[in-house]
Design an enzyme around this catalytic site. Structure first.
Site, PDB file in Angstrom:
ATOM      1  N   GLU A 135       0.887  -1.147   0.000  1.00  0.00           N
ATOM      2  CA  GLU A 135       0.000   0.000   0.000  1.00  0.00           C
ATOM      3  C   GLU A 135       0.936   1.210   0.000  1.00  0.00           C
ATOM      4  O   GLU A 135       1.801   1.292   0.874  1.00  0.00           O
ATOM      5  CB  GLU A 135      -0.786  -0.043   1.309  1.00  0.00           C
ATOM      6  CG  GLU A 135      -2.203   0.362   1.179  1.00  0.00           C
ATOM      7  CD  GLU A 135      -2.880   0.350   2.529  1.00  0.00           C
ATOM      8  OE1 GLU A 135      -2.785  -0.663   3.246  1.00  0.00           O
ATOM      9  OE2 GLU A 135      -3.497   1.372   2.855  1.00  0.00           O
ATOM     10  N   ARG A 194       5.272 -12.730   9.747  1.00  0.00           N
ATOM     11  CA  ARG A 194       5.973 -11.500   9.403  1.00  0.00           C
ATOM     12  C   ARG A 194       7.285 -11.438  10.155  1.00  0.00           C
ATOM     13  O   ARG A 194       7.484 -12.101  11.173  1.00  0.00           O
ATOM     14  CB  ARG A 194       5.111 -10.277   9.643  1.00  0.00           C
ATOM     15  CG  ARG A 194       4.697 -10.040  11.073  1.00  0.00           C
ATOM     16  CD  ARG A 194       3.570  -9.023  11.175  1.00  0.00           C
ATOM     17  NE  ARG A 194       3.936  -7.705  10.718  1.00  0.00           N
ATOM     18  CZ  ARG A 194       3.255  -7.035   9.776  1.00  0.00           C
ATOM     19  NH1 ARG A 194       2.207  -7.569   9.200  1.00  0.00           N
ATOM     20  NH2 ARG A 194       3.628  -5.822   9.431  1.00  0.00           N
ATOM     21  N   LYS A 197       4.670   0.619   9.932  1.00  0.00           N
ATOM     22  CA  LYS A 197       4.800   1.850   9.143  1.00  0.00           C
ATOM     23  C   LYS A 197       4.288   3.046   9.934  1.00  0.00           C
ATOM     24  O   LYS A 197       4.826   4.137   9.840  1.00  0.00           O
ATOM     25  CB  LYS A 197       3.980   1.724   7.853  1.00  0.00           C
ATOM     26  CG  LYS A 197       4.741   1.090   6.717  1.00  0.00           C
ATOM     27  CD  LYS A 197       4.008   1.289   5.408  1.00  0.00           C
ATOM     28  CE  LYS A 197       3.185   0.077   5.063  1.00  0.00           C
ATOM     29  NZ  LYS A 197       2.562   0.131   3.743  1.00  0.00           N
TER      30      LYS A 197
HETATM   31  P1  ATP Z   1      -0.021  -1.435   6.805  1.00  0.00           P
HETATM   32  O1  ATP Z   1      -0.199  -1.467   8.267  1.00  0.00           O
HETATM   33  O2  ATP Z   1       0.086  -0.070   6.237  1.00  0.00           O
HETATM   34  O3  ATP Z   1      -0.906  -2.368   6.034  1.00  0.00           O
HETATM   35  P2  ATP Z   1       2.042  -3.242   6.053  1.00  0.00           P
HETATM   36  O4  ATP Z   1       3.408  -3.254   6.646  1.00  0.00           O
HETATM   37  O5  ATP Z   1       1.178  -4.421   6.144  1.00  0.00           O
HETATM   38  O6  ATP Z   1       1.423  -1.982   6.682  1.00  0.00           O
HETATM   39  P3  ATP Z   1       1.709  -3.266   3.176  1.00  0.00           P
HETATM   40  O7  ATP Z   1       2.084  -2.224   2.221  1.00  0.00           O
HETATM   41  O8  ATP Z   1       0.293  -3.679   3.266  1.00  0.00           O
HETATM   42  O9  ATP Z   1       2.217  -2.782   4.578  1.00  0.00           O
HETATM   43  O10 ATP Z   1       2.630  -4.534   2.960  1.00  0.00           O
HETATM   44  C1  ATP Z   1       2.940  -5.060   1.718  1.00  0.00           C
HETATM   45  C2  ATP Z   1       3.285  -6.511   1.858  1.00  0.00           C
HETATM   46  O11 ATP Z   1       4.384  -6.677   2.729  1.00  0.00           O
HETATM   47  C3  ATP Z   1       2.138  -7.293   2.455  1.00  0.00           C
HETATM   48  O12 ATP Z   1       1.945  -8.465   1.699  1.00  0.00           O
HETATM   49  C4  ATP Z   1       2.574  -7.605   3.839  1.00  0.00           C
HETATM   50  O13 ATP Z   1       2.061  -8.825   4.262  1.00  0.00           O
HETATM   51  C5  ATP Z   1       4.106  -7.641   3.703  1.00  0.00           C
HETATM   52  N1  ATP Z   1       4.731  -7.274   4.969  1.00  0.00           N
HETATM   53  C6  ATP Z   1       4.506  -6.172   5.701  1.00  0.00           C
HETATM   54  N2  ATP Z   1       5.215  -6.194   6.844  1.00  0.00           N
HETATM   55  C7  ATP Z   1       5.937  -7.338   6.839  1.00  0.00           C
HETATM   56  C8  ATP Z   1       6.858  -7.944   7.740  1.00  0.00           C
HETATM   57  N3  ATP Z   1       7.207  -7.364   8.882  1.00  0.00           N
HETATM   58  N4  ATP Z   1       7.399  -9.132   7.395  1.00  0.00           N
HETATM   59  C9  ATP Z   1       7.073  -9.712   6.235  1.00  0.00           C
HETATM   60  N5  ATP Z   1       6.204  -9.216   5.350  1.00  0.00           N
HETATM   61  C10 ATP Z   1       5.642  -8.037   5.632  1.00  0.00           C
HETATM   62 MG    MG Z   2      -0.898  -4.298   5.014  1.00  0.00          MG
END
Ligand code: ATP
Ligand code: MG
Length: 573
Positions: free
Chosen positions: A53, A279, A289
């Site tokens: 996102e 994660r 984030k």
């Molecule tokens: P938000 O809270 O804004 O959704 P987010 O960290 O989940 O934050 P996204 O942009 O939705 O951000 O994440 C993109 C991809 O990265 C998603 O598929 C998510 O599952 C993966 N991702 C995010 N954080 C992690 C993490 N700490 N470890 C592994 N994968 C991650």
């Molecule tokens: Mg997310």
């Protein structure tokens, strides 16, 4: 599953031997893909996607997801899309889409032609929503936000049907079209799926599909007054792109039944399947984030790319090689259980890679002057140590031995312990790449601080040779010639937080109370060997006996060099 996934702080084996490829930990996704290929599911194809996102900069957790998705596509000869799931205009910005592309490329991955935006599918998604309405599988609900919550129930209490649930398809269609046309205020109506308000899974209690948002979108401008919810747009976007394995993190596990509901109830061209992995969490860092944005906004760091940040742009500026991050992702593997990975594993991956690629140099961070009294003032001796001990092709560099040199303050002790093998009054030490010197006298300022050492050197000890009587000189220290060295500033970094799990803060305080006030030390006017004048951003440098460094991409200028410490050495100094 390996034991590392069960420990609160995972402790993957350290792999410090240079040149050894990172051992690959378990990856359960590969077993799934192998099976799918064997059964010819998806016609044997592997299509993955990384779906950020665009509401912030990517961090090391995202790097793991990028390595997993692009890595699997690479390994199986498939493709991986970069898709922006840009369904929330309030938090999304073009700046983020740009930085995300830069970060994925820098990590070494290529989406080729496959750059997509969920916003490109808004019209299609809208049409499918109308289709659901016509089939009585979706309805416009006019409950207030508070009532929506109240009617939803909770984990112990089932939800209640909305009084608007029985609206006719025609009425719903008309309302939904007027929502799109902008006839209503935000919050006045939402579109919901008609599933089951009593479901044990809260995500199936008539989840929202669309909400009114009168905010301009960074790509579609003012075209839309309604935006699809992430949980609705995401599976449909996956389906439009014929994604075969939709890989995401564990928090989406409970959303999977709704993901499947979407692909089953909408006439999508493909039926992707969602798989969840744990994660990445790292000790001494936060990975949300929202929290990282707070650090940036409150100026607790210098920006998203502050070298102390766990962002990809921060790690890049700090000097982490992309290869080290890819090796790290491999080493920690893909597991199904949450764990907290020790930051030292990342640092050890960095050291392994940096040891391979870094140019060897000498730099004195806290200079102490040494005068060699048995040399004439004009003495200048060129020495040519190699740039890398195992890479003769990188050639030699030039350093100079002369009457006045600098050593590091920490390599001298006025009253040394018996196990201190460096310099002290009367003691001997070898200057790296040069001679053995002996300390004859110590000069102090009026406060008693040592400001200069008077030493002699032993001319027969060049090239590692022992003194005439063959006695052993144990210690080796680094040094630079005072006349030939150059000056620079150096940023030393400690951990950004001073507790292993910064997310847990004492009562009444938040994660920021765990910030380490000493995470940055700026050293001015450090003394570097002259070859470092030629340092480039593309290279990494080992300051021997100190650590690995690189130029700061933002602040360093040829006339005022600034180096960042990437990581220190583990080898004993
Ligand atoms: P938000 O809270 O804004 O959704 P987010 O960290 O989940 O934050 P996204 O942009 O939705 O951000 O994440 C993109 C991809 O990265 C998603 O598929 C998510 O599952 C993966 N991702 C995010 N954080 C992690 C993490 N700490 N470890 C592994 N994968 C991650
Ligand atoms: Mg997310």
């Amino acid at each position: 599953m390996s034991s590392e996934n069960k420990n609160p702080i995972a402790n993957a084996t350290k792999n410090n031997s240079p040149g050894k490829p990172a051992a690959e930990a378990n990856n359960f996704l590969k077993q799934i893909i192998d099976k799918d290929i064997a059964s010819n599911k998806h016609a044997g194809k592997v299509v993955t996607r990384f779906p950020p996102e665009p509401n912030g900069y990517l961090h090391i957790g995202h790097a793991k997801a990028i390595c997993v998705n692009f890595g699997l596509a690479q390994e199986y000869g498939g493709r991986c899309h970069l898709r922006f799931d840009d369904t929330n205009p309030e938090t999304e910005e073009v700046e983020y889409t740009t930085s995300i592309q830069e970060d994925v490329k820098w990590l070494g991955f290529d989406w080729g032609q496959n750059l997509f935006y969920a916003s490109d599918y808004f019209e299609q998604i809208y049409n499918w929503a109308e289709g659901l309405i016509k089939e009585q599988k979706a309805y416009v609900c006019s409950l207030s936000e508070d009532d929506l919550r109240r009617y939803r129930g909770d984990f112990t209490n089932p939800g209640k049907d909305s009084p608007y649930r029985s609206r006719s398809a025609d009425e719903n269609l008309e309302l939904f079209r007027r929502m799109r046309a902008g006839d209503f205020a935000e919050g006045e109506h939402v579109l919901r799926a008609k599933i089951d308000m009593k479901s044990a899974n809260m995500n199936l209690r008539d989840p929202l599909l669309y909400r009114i948002r009168k905010t301009a979108h960074h790509r579609t401008g003012n075209k839309w007054m309604i935006y699809p919810m992430y949980d609705f747009a995401h599976p449909l976007s996956d389906a439009i792109e014929h994604i075969t394995h939709s890989i995401c993190t564990l928090e989406f596990q409970d959303h999977r039944p709704f993901y499947d509901w979407c692909t089953e109830n909408v006439p999508v061209p493909a039926k992707p399947h969602q798989y969840e992995f744990a994660r990445l969490n790292l000790t001494y860092l936060v990975m949300s984030k929202r929290k990282l944005l707070q650090l940036v906004k409150e100026k607790l760091v210098s920006g998203w790319n502050d070298p102390r940040m766990p962002t990809i742009s921060g790690l890049r500026r700090r000097g982490y090689p992309a290869q080290a991050i890819r090796n790290f992702a491999k080493r920690i593997g893909v597991a199904k259980a949450e764990s907290l990975i020790d930051i030292e594993i990342l640092e050890s991956c960095a050291r392994d890679e940096l040891d391979e690629i870094s140019h060897r140099t000498m730099a004195v961070l806290r200079p102490l002057k040494v005068v060699i009294e048995n040399l004439v003032d004009s003495h200048q001796e060129e020495l040519q140590p190699s740039v890398h001990p195992k890479k003769p092709e990188l050639g030699k560099r030039k350093i100079y031995f002369s009457k006045e040199i600098y050593i590091d303050e920490s390599d001298f002790m006025e009253n040394p312990d018996s196990d201190f093998f460096r310099l002290g009054p009367g003691k001997e030490v070898r200057l790296r790449n040069a001679y053995v010197i002996q300390c004859k006298d110590v000069k102090k300022d009026s406060s008693g601080k040592v400001i200069e050492l008077i030493c002699t050197y032993d001319p027969i000890t060049l090239g590692g040779k022992p003194p005439a009587d063959g006695r052993k000189v144990k210690g080796i220290i680094h040094w630079v010639s005072a006349r030939h060295c150059i000056s620079a500033d150096v940023n030393l970094y400690g951990r950004l937080f001073n507790v292993a799990n910064p997310d847990t803060a004492p009562e009444g305080l938040d994660f920021k109370s765990n910030l380490n006030p000493n995470s940055l030390t700026v050293l001015k006017n450090v003394k570097l060997e002259p070859s470092l004048q030629e340092a480039t951003l593309a290279n990494r440098y080992q300051f021997e006996r100190v650590g690995y460094f690189c130029l700061d991409s933002k602040d360093s200028k040829p006339e005022a060099l600034v180096f960042n410490m990437i990581v220190d050495l583990t080898t004993h100094k």
